[in-house]
Write an enzyme that holds these catalytic residues in place. Structure first.
Site, PDB file in Angstrom:
ATOM      1  N   CYS A  11       4.443  15.729  -9.576  1.00  0.00           N
ATOM      2  CA  CYS A  11       3.519  15.080  -8.641  1.00  0.00           C
ATOM      3  C   CYS A  11       4.027  15.232  -7.198  1.00  0.00           C
ATOM      4  CB  CYS A  11       3.370  13.606  -8.996  1.00  0.00           C
ATOM      5  SG  CYS A  11       4.862  12.633  -8.709  1.00  0.00           S
ATOM      6  N   CYS A  14       7.300  13.541  -6.505  1.00  0.00           N
ATOM      7  CA  CYS A  14       8.433  14.237  -7.133  1.00  0.00           C
ATOM      8  C   CYS A  14       8.893  15.402  -6.258  1.00  0.00           C
ATOM      9  CB  CYS A  14       8.057  14.741  -8.519  1.00  0.00           C
ATOM     10  SG  CYS A  14       7.589  13.429  -9.671  1.00  0.00           S
TER      11      CYS A  14
END
Length: 76
Positions: A11, A14
Site C-alpha cells: 500500500c 508501506c
C-alpha cells in the site's frame, strides 16, 4: 549489520515507510539489510493486525503507520 524488515502488502503507506527507512539509514550512515515482506503468511507470523510494520533486529518498532524519517532515525 542491522536487520530491518518492512511488513506490508504494498500500500502507499508501506512504500512511504520503505522510502523513509532508506532516507534514515543514509542520514545516520548506518548499514543495514533492508527487507520488504509482502507475503501475508510471513506478516501473520509477527502477530500484527495493521500494516505497515517496521521491525528492527526482530523487534517491532512501528505498526499501523508510516513512521517519519526522524522517528525511524531514533531507533537506529
Amino acid at each position: 549489520m542491522r536487520s530491518i524488515k518492512i511488513l506490508g502488502t504494498g500500500c502507499p503507506k508501506c512504500k512511504t515507510m520503505f522510502n523513509n527507512v532508506n532516507k534514515a539509514l543514509d542520514n545516520k550512515g548506518v548499514k543495514a539489510n533492508v527487507e520488504k515482506i509482502e507475503d501475508i503468511q510471513e506478516i501473520m507470523k509477527y502477530n500484527v493486525l495493521s500494516t505497515p510494520v517496521l521491525v528492527i533486529d526482530e523487534e517491532i518498532k512501528i505498526k499501523g503507520k508510516a513512521g517519519d524519517v526522524s522517528e525511524i532515525e531514533s531507533f537506529l
